[in-house]
Design a protein around this motif. Sequence first.
Motif, mmCIF file in Angstrom:
data_model
loop_
_atom_site.group_PDB
_atom_site.id
_atom_site.type_symbol
_atom_site.label_atom_id
_atom_site.label_comp_id
_atom_site.label_asym_id
_atom_site.label_seq_id
_atom_site.Cartn_x
_atom_site.Cartn_y
_atom_site.Cartn_z
ATOM 1 N N VAL A 64 0.841 -1.193 0.000
ATOM 2 C CA VAL A 64 0.000 0.000 0.000
ATOM 3 C C VAL A 64 0.875 1.241 0.000
ATOM 4 O O VAL A 64 1.819 1.356 0.793
ATOM 5 N N VAL A 65 0.568 2.174 -0.904
ATOM 6 C CA VAL A 65 1.294 3.434 -0.995
ATOM 7 C C VAL A 65 0.522 4.523 -0.257
ATOM 8 O O VAL A 65 -0.683 4.689 -0.477
ATOM 9 N N ASP A 66 1.197 5.248 0.611
ATOM 10 C CA ASP A 66 0.586 6.398 1.271
ATOM 11 C C ASP A 66 0.475 7.516 0.241
ATOM 12 O O ASP A 66 1.498 8.026 -0.225
ATOM 13 N N PRO A 67 -0.739 7.908 -0.158
ATOM 14 C CA PRO A 67 -0.874 8.917 -1.212
ATOM 15 C C PRO A 67 -0.373 10.296 -0.805
ATOM 16 O O PRO A 67 -0.109 11.139 -1.663
ATOM 17 N N ARG A 68 -0.192 10.526 0.489
ATOM 18 C CA ARG A 68 0.269 11.846 0.946
ATOM 19 C C ARG A 68 1.777 11.963 0.921
ATOM 20 O O ARG A 68 2.320 13.033 0.656
ATOM 21 N N THR A 69 2.466 10.850 1.219
ATOM 22 C CA THR A 69 3.916 10.913 1.392
ATOM 23 C C THR A 69 4.702 10.122 0.355
ATOM 24 O O THR A 69 5.934 10.128 0.379
ATOM 25 N N SER A 70 4.013 9.427 -0.554
ATOM 26 C CA SER A 70 4.677 8.602 -1.575
ATOM 27 C C SER A 70 5.607 7.569 -0.953
ATOM 28 O O SER A 70 6.666 7.241 -1.499
ATOM 29 N N GLU A 81 12.893 -1.231 4.965
ATOM 30 C CA GLU A 81 13.660 0.004 4.857
ATOM 31 C C GLU A 81 12.931 1.079 4.062
ATOM 32 O O GLU A 81 13.316 2.252 4.093
ATOM 33 N N LEU A 82 11.871 0.691 3.342
ATOM 34 C CA LEU A 82 11.121 1.671 2.565
ATOM 35 C C LEU A 82 9.987 2.315 3.347
ATOM 36 O O LEU A 82 9.441 3.329 2.909
ATOM 37 N N GLU A 89 10.703 11.846 -3.089
ATOM 38 C CA GLU A 89 11.827 12.702 -2.717
ATOM 39 C C GLU A 89 13.157 12.018 -2.980
ATOM 40 O O GLU A 89 14.122 12.653 -3.426
ATOM 41 N N TRP A 90 13.220 10.711 -2.706
ATOM 42 C CA TRP A 90 14.442 9.961 -3.012
ATOM 43 C C TRP A 90 14.762 10.057 -4.496
ATOM 44 O O TRP A 90 15.906 10.286 -4.890
ATOM 45 N N SER A 91 13.746 9.897 -5.314
ATOM 46 C CA SER A 91 13.926 10.006 -6.765
ATOM 47 C C SER A 91 14.408 11.399 -7.155
ATOM 48 O O SER A 91 15.296 11.547 -8.009
ATOM 49 N N SER A 92 13.851 12.417 -6.512
ATOM 50 C CA SER A 92 14.260 13.789 -6.807
ATOM 51 C C SER A 92 15.732 13.997 -6.487
ATOM 52 O O SER A 92 16.469 14.638 -7.251
ATOM 53 N N ALA A 93 16.159 13.428 -5.364
ATOM 54 C CA ALA A 93 17.551 13.587 -4.956
ATOM 55 C C ALA A 93 18.510 12.850 -5.890
ATOM 56 O O ALA A 93 19.606 13.347 -6.186
ATOM 57 N N ARG A 94 18.111 11.676 -6.392
ATOM 58 C CA ARG A 94 19.002 10.879 -7.230
ATOM 59 C C ARG A 94 18.918 11.222 -8.714
ATOM 60 O O ARG A 94 19.912 11.150 -9.428
ATOM 61 N N PHE A 95 17.714 11.586 -9.197
ATOM 62 C CA PHE A 95 17.527 11.753 -10.635
ATOM 63 C C PHE A 95 17.032 13.134 -11.038
ATOM 64 O O PHE A 95 16.884 13.416 -12.227
ATOM 65 N N GLY A 96 16.749 13.984 -10.048
ATOM 66 C CA GLY A 96 16.308 15.334 -10.365
ATOM 67 C C GLY A 96 14.836 15.470 -10.667
ATOM 68 O O GLY A 96 14.379 16.543 -11.064
#
Length: 313
Positions: A64-70, A81-82, A89-96
Motif C-alpha cells: 500500500v502506498v501512502d498517497p500523501r507521502t509517496s 527500509e522503505l 523525494e528519493w527520486s528527486s535527490a538521485r535523478f532530479g
Amino acid sequence: MRTVAIDLGGTAVKLGVFASGDLVAGDELATVDGQIGLDEVADRVETLLEGEPAEAIGIAVPGVVDPRTSSLLSAHGKYAELHDLDLAEWSSARFGHRAVVENDARAALIGELSDGSARGERDAVLIVLGTGIGTAAVMDGCIVRGRHGHGAILGGHVTVDLDGPRCPCGNVGCAEALASTWALDAAAAAGELALGPRLAARRSAHGGIGIRDLIETRDEPQSAAVLDHYIRTWAAVVVTQCHAFDPDVVIVTGGVMRAGEIILPALRDRVHADLWSSSFRPRFVIPDDPSTSVLRGLAALASDPQAKDGHDR
C-alpha cells in the motif's frame, strides 16, 4: 525523453528505460531476504541511462502506498527500509525528478490498459498470481485507488476460510495465506501437505516447492488435489472482484500463468459457474508480455498526467 520505471517486486527489482513509449533498456536485480539497496538500484538505472537525463520516473512497490507521502505504507515483511521513506523525494535527490509511486498490481493493470491485453478497456480487474496474490481494478476508465490508497488492491486478503490460518496481514483465512507460492512452501515445510513422491523429491532437491511444481506433478493425486484447491481459492478472489467492480474483462497474470493453458480454462469456468446468476460473464485474458506489465504501466503513469490521475484509463 527518457522515462525510468523501477519495479520493486517481491523477489526481484526490475528496471526499464523507455523512449517514446518503447522499452529501450532493462535490467533485473535479485532481492536478498526481501530487502534491497536503493543506492544499487539508482546506480543500475544510471548505467542504463548511458548519460542521458531521466525526464520522468515511476516506482512500483508490492504494498500500500501512502498517497500523501509517496512512501510504502505496508508490505508485511517486505522492504522494511522503505517504510516512511518518501520515494518521490528519493527520486528527486538521485535523478532530479519526483517519481510517481504506485502499487505494483495497479501499475500492471495500467500497463495492460495502455499497451497490452486489455488496451482500450474501461472496466477491468486484474489478479496477479505469484509469490502472493495481488489485485487491481478500473471502473468507467478510472483506476480504483480509494480515499486512503487501499482501494481494490487487497483482493488477496479477502477471507475465504473462517477457520483458516492467520495471515501475516492480521486477517484470518486470507486467500493469499491459502493459495500462494509462499503459503505452499510454508505448508509443505510444516508438514501440513501430503506430498506425492515426485513432488516430495523436488522439495528435497531444491529446498522448497512452488506452484509450477504442483502443475508439473499434477498426475499425482496429492498435487492434483492441492492444485484444485488453489484454483477454487483464486476463483473466489476473482468472483469477489467481479461482484465488486462488474468488469468486462479479467486479466490474469503472474508467474503462475506461464502454465496459463492449464490454469486459465479451469479458473474461468469456475468463476463463471460461481458468479451471481445475472452477473455478466467477463472474458479472461493473459498478457502477452507479463514480465513488463508493471514497467509499461509505470512509464504511462510517469509520462502522462491524466494517466497518473487515473482519468483516461
